[in-house]
Scaffold this motif. Structure first.
Motif, PDB file in Angstrom:
ATOM      1  N   LEU B  10      69.351  28.063  23.096  1.00  0.00           N
ATOM      2  CA  LEU B  10      70.222  28.070  21.923  1.00  0.00           C
ATOM      3  C   LEU B  10      71.323  27.008  22.054  1.00  0.00           C
ATOM      4  N   LEU B  14      71.906  23.789  19.694  1.00  0.00           N
ATOM      5  CA  LEU B  14      73.198  23.589  19.037  1.00  0.00           C
ATOM      6  C   LEU B  14      73.771  22.217  19.402  1.00  0.00           C
ATOM      7  N   GLN B  17      71.961  19.505  17.506  1.00  0.00           N
ATOM      8  CA  GLN B  17      72.398  19.484  16.116  1.00  0.00           C
ATOM      9  C   GLN B  17      73.794  18.853  16.015  1.00  0.00           C
ATOM     10  N   HIS B  35      64.386  19.573  20.361  1.00  0.00           N
ATOM     11  CA  HIS B  35      65.105  20.594  19.613  1.00  0.00           C
ATOM     12  C   HIS B  35      64.170  21.773  19.277  1.00  0.00           C
ATOM     13  N   VAL B  39      64.647  25.602  20.403  1.00  0.00           N
ATOM     14  CA  VAL B  39      64.668  26.729  19.466  1.00  0.00           C
ATOM     15  C   VAL B  39      63.625  27.769  19.872  1.00  0.00           C
ATOM     16  N   LEU B 117      73.045  28.123  12.090  1.00  0.00           N
ATOM     17  CA  LEU B 117      72.793  29.011  13.230  1.00  0.00           C
ATOM     18  C   LEU B 117      72.846  30.476  12.814  1.00  0.00           C
ATOM     19  N   SER B 120      69.886  31.467  10.547  1.00  0.00           N
ATOM     20  CA  SER B 120      68.643  31.575  11.315  1.00  0.00           C
ATOM     21  C   SER B 120      68.635  32.841  12.159  1.00  0.00           C
ATOM     22  N   LEU B 121      69.739  33.045  12.850  1.00  0.00           N
ATOM     23  CA  LEU B 121      69.820  34.166  13.792  1.00  0.00           C
ATOM     24  C   LEU B 121      69.725  35.500  13.059  1.00  0.00           C
ATOM     25  N   PHE B 256      67.328  23.928  10.166  1.00  0.00           N
ATOM     26  CA  PHE B 256      67.556  24.217  11.586  1.00  0.00           C
ATOM     27  C   PHE B 256      66.233  24.191  12.319  1.00  0.00           C
TER      28      PHE B 256
END
Lengths: 125, 726
Positions: B10, B14, B17, B35, B39, B117, B120-121, B256
């Motif tokens: 993660l 991040l 990004q 990336h 992920v 983030l 998505s989470l 993302f």
């Protein structure tokens, strides 16, 4: 196991009703309970004139004989009687040796026994 | 470890990004792949840990369902709020693509990054929760096929996600569209295969179903209300659409990680379709729910009943369980059980449910139902019970319809009858009757077992009793017969399999005469042995004091204390060894046999007399006679019990008096033991191996004549109770 059975019939004469029991097979210590049950049911129903037809009875042991004696007094006290008819010769011998003919009517035919219900029992000897 | 990998993944994602944000350009190809992997590691780790933490169950409870509904609702609200935070008042969908991002696709601000983030989470965790919880429902009462379909679905979702992340962006058109569409169809098919697994709904109770429906409708109302409050222009369908977009396929999640978004989207699509199907089924099942619950309750009651009757050997417990199961099983409003009494043969109500036993016994004439049974012992159904003569309805027991099912034992005996009543007429359907027949069949079996068990215990008790009775009987018989000059005496008594009540004895009186008794007590077993002992006591005490056989028997008749229906046949003979005369009296016993040494055939001696204890009036004394027989030298007197003459061969023919006379006639002039043996031998030949049912006692006395008479040599006196095997 048991080859004994009790059949029921009711004979209705003008003056009284007679419950007829057709015994078939062997009446011994094991099957005596069935006859006893049949007698009890008759007493419970209020039938006190009991007639045993022994045409089909091939054997009787002392326990079987005992059933008659156990109920005879009771039935007579209530104004009824037990009579026995149409026994086979060997079975009659057993009744005869013990002196049953001195205690109750044992007749050759059912009709004869039915007629005797009209009269009160009188000892023969 | 897994968490560490997830955290690292993660953080890396991040960070990458952030570089895109700082540089103002999307990530170059290599970094984009990195990336993707970050992920995958991050969310894969979070997913595995979360899945494990959420656990699983083989039987989801209703509250699991409610929790699921609530979580989805909260997620929706969260989605709405998230969108509201971004764009107060909402923006047209077509303008949203560029929002928060630069034209080249790189995030425009730190806020965009954060939203990417968070969206998505949150989307992923909610989707995961939905997946894990739905798994319990889909796989409830799983079959191998269902488990396989489920594995395929999960695998399909994962493959779809990986392909969307790592393959799809690098494939040229038109293959990109083909691949995307193909994967979409595959996932949709897998969803379709799993959506049909909805059988758990049937098992929810009526209240649970109702509560679920109300909860769902209330939550939808709340969501719509919140949405209307925030975005007054939007309608409900639009809300769903936009919220879904924000969380799943909206720019934040998709930018993302397209794979992650595809995964989440797939699960939520499955969840929505499954939820919709479940909702509809719930609505359709609501009206039949009560019936189903009744059936289920019945099934439980019958299961409990089966368990119970397997353990109970007590008739009363069984009877109680039977009527209880009938009512709790939902097939009757009240039930009672009438069992046939073994002695009176009349049915007796032994247990009742929802009605007092006394009333149940009166309301229906059980004996009439038993008497009217068909030969096939079919149950009797009275749809309008009050119209039947066998039902007496003035007792305040509501019997609108009645079902009477006989309890039939394995041997075909009718053990009793189970009565089930409903308050209303026409209350029984065919499945009620079948259920009750099932109860009755099981009940009959259990009662039969109980009966067998009882009779076995009884039999063992009787056998022990018989052993005692046998040994008592053997000890009551004389171990040694008296020895007198000029008298040859031999006797034996063979007890039958079931101990009878034969007794014989001999005693020399003070005047030198020999008293002989042979008796047979009616009945068998312990009581017979008991009366035998009494008989022996009477004989030993009274014989010496009485001058004549008839006097002895009269005394015995008075002395014996016999139960009603019990009597004793006896023959008492007094023999004078000087003169050879026998005086005898008979109380209902088999006649004595006088066997002449020479001259005429054997003679049965039969003076009249009633059995002891038969009559309690004066008949005994009146009828009793006594007779005297003069034995000649070498003559025999044979005394016996009915076991001899009433023994039957395999054809059922009795040995009888004629054969006895014949056998005695053939073997006269023998000594006592030989004549004894000859008679038993003849009987043995006649029976051809058939065992005799009664005790058999045989006593033979041979007079050798007066002193000085030239008689055959006296036989030895043998103990009399030698066991004889025939």
């Amino acid at each position: 196991m048991s080859n004994f059975s009790v059949g029921f019939r009711t004979h209705v004469a003008p003056e009284r009703e007679v419950r007829v029991f057709d015994l078939t097979g062997e009446l011994d210590a094991h099957t005596a309970a069935e006859l006893e049950a049949a007698f009890q049911k008759a007493l419970a129903d209020g039938s006190y004139n009991l007639l045993i037809n022994g045409t089909g009875l091939v054997y009787i042991s002392s326990a079987g004989l005992g059933v008659f004696m156990a109920y005879l007094e009771d039935v007579r006290e209530r104004g009824g009687d037990i009579k026995i008819a149409a026994l086979q010769p060997n079975v009659f011998t057993v009744f005869d040796l013990l002196g049953f003919p001195f205690l109750l009517h044992i007749t050759e035919t059912e009709d004869e026994a039915l007629e005797r219900f009209a009269l009160p029992y009188e000892p023969e000897a | 470890m897994l968490l560490l990998v997830a955290g690292f993944g993660l953080a890396l994602a991040l960070a990458l990004q952030t570089t895109a944000l700082l540089s103002g350009r999307p990530l170059p190809l290599l970094l984009d792949l990195l990336h993707g992997l970050a992920v995958l590691a991050g969310f894969g780790g979070v997913g595995l840990v979360a899945t494990h933490a959420m656990g699983r169950t083989s039987e989801p409870r209703p509250h699991t369902l409610w929790a699921l509904v609530l979580v989805v609702a909260v997620a929706f609200v969260f989605g709405i709020l998230l969108e509201w935070m971004l764009v107060p008042g909402g923006i047209p969908p077509d303008e949203r693509a560029g929002f928060g991002f630069l034209k080249n696709g790189a995030p425009a601000s730190p806020r965009t990054l954060l939203l990417m983030l968070v969206a998505s989470l949150v989307g992923f965790v909610v989707a995961l929760f939905v997946l894990v919880r739905l798994r319990d429902f889909v796989l409830w009462r799983r079959t191998p096929l269902a488990a396989r379909f489920w594995r395929w679905l999960v695998a399909g979702l994962v493959v779809n996600a990986l392909a969307t992340e790592f393959v799809l962006p690098y494939v040229a058109e038109p293959w990109q569209t083909y691949l995307d569409t193909g994967m979409g169809i595959a996932v949709a098919t897998l969803i379709g295969l799993n959506v049909v697994r909805l059988s758990w709904i049937v098992y929810l109770t009526f209240r649970e179903k109702l509560f679920t429906l109300i909860t769902v409708l209330a939550l939808v109302a709340v969501i719509v209300a919140i949405n209307v409050k925030i975005a007054p222009s939007a309608d409900a369908a639009d809300t769903v659409q936009r919220t879904f977009n924000t969380l799943v396929s909206g720019p934040f999640a998709e930018r993302f990680s397209p794979g992650l978004a595809a995964f989440t989207k797939g699960i939520l699509a499955f969840g929505m379709i499954y939820g919709l199907a479940a909702f509809l089924l719930l609505v359709f099942h609501l009206p039949t729910s009560t019936d189903f619950e009744r059936r289920e309750g019945g099934r439980m009651a019958f299961t409990e009943f089966s368990r119970l009757i397997g353990q109970a050997f007590n008739t009363q417990q069984l009877a109680d369980a039977i009527v209880e199961a009938s009512v709790k099983g939902g097939v009757a409003d009240r039930a009672w059980l009438a069992l046939v009494d073994e002695t009176t043969l009349a049915p007796v109500v032994v247990a009742a449910e929802n009605v007092p036993v006394e009333d149940a016994a009166k309301v229906v004439d059980a004996s009439a139902f038993l008497a009217d049974l068909s030969p096939e012992r079919l149950p009797v159904q009275l749809d309008e019970a009050l119209a039947d003569l066998r039902v007496r309805h003035r007792l305040g027991v509501p019997v609108g319809s009645l079902l009477a099912v006989p309890l039939v034992a394995r041997e075909g005996d009718v053990l009793g009858m189970l009565f089930a009543a409903r308050t209303e007429p026409f209350g029984f359907a065919s499945d009620d009757r079948k259920a009750l027949q099932g109860v009755a069949a099981q009940a009959a079996l259990a009662l039969d077992h109980a009966r067998l068990f009882k009779s076995r215990v009884e039999k063992e008790r009787l056998e022990r009793e018989l052993d005692i009775a046998r040994s008592v009987q053997q000890r009551l018989l004389p171990q040694q017969l008296p020895q007198l000059p000029r008298v040859d005496l031999y006797a034996s008594s063979v007890p039958a399999l079931e101990v009878g009540g034969d007794y014989y004895d001999a005693l020399v009186l003070d005047d030198g005469r020999l008293g002989l008794i042979v008796a047979d007590v009616s009945g068998k077993g312990t009581s017979a042995a008991f009366y035998m002992a009494e008989m022996k006591g009477v004989f030993r005490a009274v014989a010496r004091d009485t001058a004549s056989p008839s006097a002895f028997l009269r005394r015995a008749h008075r002395a014996l204390t016999l139960a009603p229906g019990t009597f004793v046949s006896a023959l008492y003979a007094l023999f004078d060894p000087e003169s050879g005369t026998v005086t005898l009296a008979r109380a209902g016993h088999c006649p004595a046999l006088h066997v002449h040494e020479a001259g005429g055939p054997p003679v049965l001696v039969r003076p009249s007399g009633l059995g002891l204890g038969l009559d309690h009036g004066g008949a005994f004394d009146r009828v009793l006679r006594e007779t005297t027989v003069a034995l000649g030298p070498g003559d025999a007197l044979v005394l016996y019990t009915d076991g001899l003459v009433e023994s039957r061969n395999p054809e059922g023919e009795e040995y009888g008096y004629e054969r006895l006379v014949e056998a005695a006639s053939c073997h006269r002039c023998q000594d006592a033991s030989r004549l004894h043996r000859a008679i038993l031998g003849d009987l043995h030949d006649f029976l051809r191996g058939e065992p005799y049912a009664d005790d058999l006692t045989l006593l033979v006395l041979v007079w050798l004549g007066p002193v000085g008479h030239n008689a055959p040599p006296s036989a030895t006196f043998v103990p009399s109770d030698l066991p004889l095997t025939l």
